[in-house]
Design a protein around this motif. Structure first.
Motif, short mmCIF file in Angstrom:
data_model
loop_
_atom_site.label_atom_id
_atom_site.label_comp_id
_atom_site.label_asym_id
_atom_site.label_seq_id
_atom_site.Cartn_x
_atom_site.Cartn_y
_atom_site.Cartn_z
N LEU A 1 0.83 -1.20 0.00
CA LEU A 1 0.00 0.00 0.00
C LEU A 1 0.87 1.26 0.00
CD1 LEU A 1 -2.73 -1.14 2.56
CD2 LEU A 1 -2.85 -1.16 0.06
N TYR A 2 1.95 1.23 0.76
CA TYR A 2 2.89 2.37 0.78
C TYR A 2 3.57 2.53 -0.58
CZ TYR A 2 7.14 5.00 1.77
OH TYR A 2 8.17 5.91 1.73
N HIS A 3 3.97 1.41 -1.14
CA HIS A 3 4.66 1.44 -2.44
C HIS A 3 3.76 2.02 -3.54
CE1 HIS A 3 7.38 0.15 -5.62
NE2 HIS A 3 6.39 -0.51 -6.20
N ALA A 4 2.48 1.58 -3.53
CA ALA A 4 1.55 2.06 -4.55
C ALA A 4 1.15 3.50 -4.33
CB ALA A 4 0.30 1.17 -4.58
N GLY A 5 1.04 3.92 -3.06
CA GLY A 5 0.55 5.26 -2.77
C GLY A 5 1.60 6.33 -2.68
N VAL A 6 2.86 5.94 -2.43
CA VAL A 6 3.91 6.94 -2.20
C VAL A 6 5.07 6.76 -3.19
CG1 VAL A 6 5.57 7.88 -0.54
CG2 VAL A 6 3.30 7.13 0.24
N GLU A 7 5.65 5.57 -3.22
CA GLU A 7 6.87 5.38 -4.02
C GLU A 7 6.60 5.44 -5.52
OE1 GLU A 7 9.79 2.79 -1.06
OE2 GLU A 7 8.93 1.86 -2.83
N MET A 8 5.55 4.77 -5.97
CA MET A 8 5.29 4.75 -7.41
C MET A 8 4.98 6.13 -7.98
SD MET A 8 6.03 1.89 -8.60
CE MET A 8 5.40 2.14 -10.26
N PRO B 1 19.28 -2.10 3.99
CA PRO B 1 18.74 -0.88 4.61
C PRO B 1 19.62 0.35 4.43
CG PRO B 1 19.69 -2.32 6.27
CD PRO B 1 19.74 -3.08 4.98
N PHE B 2 20.78 0.21 3.82
CA PHE B 2 21.69 1.35 3.65
C PHE B 2 21.85 1.76 2.19
CE2 PHE B 2 23.13 -1.32 7.23
CZ PHE B 2 22.86 -0.45 8.26
N GLU B 3 20.90 1.35 1.35
CA GLU B 3 21.04 1.62 -0.08
C GLU B 3 19.78 2.27 -0.63
OE1 GLU B 3 21.00 -1.22 -3.95
OE2 GLU B 3 22.63 -1.60 -2.55
N GLY B 4 19.93 3.42 -1.30
CA GLY B 4 18.82 4.09 -1.99
C GLY B 4 17.63 4.33 -1.09
N ASP B 5 16.45 3.88 -1.57
CA ASP B 5 15.23 4.05 -0.80
C ASP B 5 14.92 2.83 0.06
OD1 ASP B 5 14.70 2.28 -2.79
OD2 ASP B 5 12.84 3.21 -3.47
N MET B 6 15.89 1.92 0.21
CA MET B 6 15.68 0.72 0.99
C MET B 6 15.41 0.97 2.48
SD MET B 6 15.49 -2.04 -0.71
CE MET B 6 15.79 -2.61 -2.37
N PRO B 7 15.97 2.01 3.11
CA PRO B 7 15.66 2.21 4.54
C PRO B 7 14.16 2.29 4.82
CG PRO B 7 17.51 3.58 3.91
CD PRO B 7 16.99 2.96 2.65
#
Length: 790
Positions: free
Chosen positions: A172-179, A475-481
């Motif tokens: 839900l976060y990925h679809a609503g914020v990241e994409m 967790p230390f790469e790009g938007d992975m955190p």
């Protein structure tokens, strides 16, 4: 650990008193061995549930470009945990096993898949994926045999459900914020992104990339929405089953309404995410799972209660769907295009059946894991839409992978599992309440399983950390955190909100059977049994459900043998580990050398000599991989260009030669994309060299283009573009008859396909149509020898 009271003489422990009261020292040794064996079992069980949790946190779909190696470290970890479990039985002196025909069928299926890799054309991809299948099968056996109590099996199930919740929340976060952020960045840097992806602007590949980027389907940690749906649908049905148990039983601990109110929120997170995947097959699977659950529960509740609960569920789902339509997250095409989706499936299945029946050897032995696409394209219907990786059908997928016997093993295993799981327990069988105190007459020994299971829940949470070690959740790469934190926090939230409802009343095996059935129904139309994340959820639910059928032979934990059986299992494990190392270590060494070469090419200035040496070292390690040869061709091209791209610089000649090696046995000779790429690279070289080549040399390389394009077109005969390119290349060397024939084929397939991305590009079609009459005329006037008259 509880301190053991002095042992009474009236209740001896038969496991420790085998030689009578005179051998006290032997008893002490046996107690110590049993204590150590039990601790090793707990460690193995804790690591198993952590590995199950971790595998959902990075994509498990097959990436042929990476030769399917993304899950191999996880596979090795599973193998090592199996060794730990075997050691627990050896050290403790007791091997405890559960056994059923489903277990035998799973072992047969995994064995046949492994054997099928030996006859695959793309051996490296098949070998890597066969170990993914093997690790899933081993994880199933660990889940079947390591839990000793009902409580431990229930905690493992709860951890899997919490993992599904965390993946759904991140979806839900990925679809609503990241994409939306990704789309905005792409619009601002379109050409730069396409160049990084290797797509030419306006090409079919670029269009497909943009369509996927603009899609509103939810994918979360998976690469495909259908895979995510297959992962979520089973846990959702199981959550409904657990909620139902709490609803109809009033004899549990604590308030049922308060427990249910908290547990509803994680269930809604999965339901919303499942709806947003737009996976029609998962919707059907969800409905079938609920119907199976209702049928099994029809005698425990009145029809009125079942009807009211069903109506309430329909109201909730209807409200969510309406909200999705109103906000644009859902579209009406999800329903209106269902006939089209079914037509696509029929086209896939027709092509898959032709693959299976192409030869007797394929019918009985399959093509090997990951080797479906190449033969499918030879039989693909002209009107079919995609170059699919699997048949989108559970049965056909296994059959085409490992043959008819593997298909029988799959159907038998699932059939026996559902027969055991979807049968209600006799009324005389009383399920124990989780966490109930032991009878005072029962003795506790150091080898007994723990009464509390919080330790196992903590281990399950460790999958959050393991995903960073074994997978791509860095967790230390790009938007992975953000991803790392959301997955971890959502998992804890799911546990806190669902813990009471899982512990309040006993959980029956029926819910596990209904959840596994929902996944199986989804896989009948979506495929993906070879995707580790989806397959793990299916087989884990089956394993845990069978464990809970303590009223049937499949759920009873037996002690079939002591150290003798343990030594036999240890030998089998050692052979399996040795086979894994022998098959996978060359690939890892080759990948390490390729990484070294890539780093040398990224240096400023590029270190061409270092890169070349590394690529040559890579293909010396792994004879099945095409990646070193492709890398060497790329390195030579860059080096040749950096030196001025001169004809007298013979480096350019190693480029087409390396491309030929990439498609030569024992590497995959049936990759149409590599043959097509070979033709394109050779064409690019000739365009740069121009008239600087001698006529004979120019003709030779043009003939090579024809040969490579012809191989590609024969491997993918319904591809109109390949036929058109072959027509142009044939005409270039005076093969006008072949040119006319291929041009007609190109126009025929262009007319048959209804899909815009499969049609000829407008300029290419015009060129073919304009040249075709002249080619026909030249072919008629050409003498028998094949040369034009002077």
């Amino acid at each position: 650990m509880a301190r053991r009271s002095p042992r009474p003489t009236v209740l001896p422990n038969p496991r420790l008193d085998r030689k009578g009261p005179e051998s006290l020292s032997d008893d002490s040794d046996a107690e110590l061995a049993a204590w150590l064996g039990e601790r090793l079992r707990r460690v193995a069980l804790g690591l198993t549930v952590a590995l199950l949790t971790a595998r959902a946190y990075w994509p498990s779909e097959v990436d042929p470009k990476a030769e399917g190696g993304a899950g191999l470290y996880w596979d090795l970890a599973v193998l090592l945990v199996v060794g730990l479990a075997v050691a627990a039985g050896l050290v403790g002196g007791v091997v405890r096993l559960r056994w059923s025909w489903t277990d035998a069928a799973v072992i047969a299926l995994i064995t046949l898949v492994g054997l099928s890799a030996g006859q695959a054309y793309d051996r490296r991809l098949a070998i890597n994926l066969a170990w993914d299948w093997g690790a899933v099968g081993l994880a199933y056996l660990l889940v079947r045999n390591l839990p000793r109590t009902r409580s431990e099996s229930v905690v493992v199930a709860g951890a899997l459900v919490a993992t599904a919740v965390s993946v759904a929340v991140f979806g839900l976060y990925h679809a609503g914020v990241e994409m939306p952020q990704t789309r905005a960045y792409y619009l601002a840097h379109r050409l730069e992104v396409l160049k990084q992806m290797g797509y030419a602007p306006g090409s079919t590949a670029a269009k497909m990339f943009e369509d996927r980027l603009n899609s509103t389907e939810t994918m979360s940690t998976f690469a495909l929405a259908n895979s995510l749906a297959g992962f979520l649908v089973g846990p959702l049905v199981l959550m409904v089953a657990v909620g139902w148990e709490n609803l109809i039983r009033r004899d549990g601990r604590r308030s049922r309404l308060a427990s249910l109110a908290l547990a509803i929120l994680p269930a809604l997170a999965i339901l919303v995410c499942l709806i947003l995947t737009k996976s029609r097959s998962s919707y059907i699977g969800f409905a079938v799972g609920l119907l199976a659950l209702a049928w099994c529960e029809r005698r425990r509740a009145s029809k009125k209660t079942l009807l009211l609960v069903a109506l309430g569920g329909l109201v909730v789902i209807g409200g969510l769907v309406s909200a999705g339509l109103a906000t644009g997250k859902l579209d009406r095409q999800v329903l209106t295009q269902s006939p089209m989706s079914l037509r696509y499936r029929r086209e896939y299945w027709v092509g898959a059946w032709r693959v299976i029946t192409e030869r007797k050897e394929v019918f009985w032995g399959g093509r090997g894991p990951g080797n479906f696409t190449a033969p499918y394209l030879r039989h693909k219907l002209p009107e079919a839409s995609e170059e699919i990786f699997d048949p989108h059908n559970l049965v056909l997928e296994v059959w085409s992978t490992a043959g008819a016997l593997a298909m029988v093993a799959l159907v038998t295993g699932l059939g026996v599992a559902f027969w055991n799981l979807l049968r209600t327990a006799p009324a005389s069988v009383e399920l124990p309440v989780e966490g109930a105190s032991k009878p005072l007459s029962a003795l506790e020994w150091p080898s007994d399983p723990p009464r509390r299971t919080n330790w196992l829940l903590v281990c399950a949470g460790g999958g959050w950390v393991l995903a960073s070690v074994l997978g791509t959740l860095n967790p230390f790469e790009g938007d992975m955190p953000n991803r790392w934190l959301i997955l971890g926090l959502a998992w804890v939230w799911a546990v806190l909100f669902g813990l009471q409802v899982w512990r309040r009343v006993p959980i029956s095996a029926v819910g596990f059977g209904a959840g596994a059935l929902a996944i199986a129904i989804n896989l009948l139309a979506a495929g993906g049994i070879g995707i580790a994340g989806v397959a793990l959820m299916l087989w884990s639910l089956i394993a845990l459900g069978l464990n809970l059928r303590e009223d049937r032979p499949c759920g009873r934990l037996r002690e079939p043998g002591g150290r003798f059986l343990g030594f036999g299992l240890a030998l089998a494990w050692a052979a399996l580990l040795g086979t894994f190392i022998g098959a996978i270590l060359p690939f890892w060494r080759s990948e390490a050398a390729i990484a070294e070469a890539d780093a040398a090419l990224r240096a400023n200035p590029p270190k061409f000599e270092v890169a070349e040496a590394a690529y040559r070292e890579a293909y010396s390690f792994d004879k099945y991989s095409a990646r070193p040869w492709l890398g060497l061709a790329f390195e030579k091209y860059r080096e040749w260009e950096s030196r001025g791209a001169k004809p007298e610089d013979m480096r350019w000649k190693t480029i087409p030669a390396s491309m030929v090696e990439a498609v030569s046995p024992p590497r995959n000779p049936n990759s149409w994309t590599l043959h097509h790429e070979r033709a394109k690279v050779t064409r690019q070289l000739l365009n740069q060299l121009g008239d600087k080549l001698k006529p004979g040399e120019l003709t030779t390389y043009r003939a090579n283009i024809v040969e490579a394009t012809r191989r590609a077109s024969r491997l993918y005969p319904s591809n109109a573009t390949l036929h058109a390119e072959l027509a142009l290349a044939s005409a270039e060397i005076g093969m006008y008859g072949d040119a006319a024939k291929e041009a007609e084929e190109a126009l025929r397939y262009d007319g048959l396909t209804p899909h815009a991305d499969k049609k000829l590009a407008p300029l290419l079609r015009k060129q073919i149509e304009a040249e075709l009459p002249g080619w026909k005329k030249s072919a008629i006037s050409m003498p028998a020898g094949g040369k034009m008259p002077e």
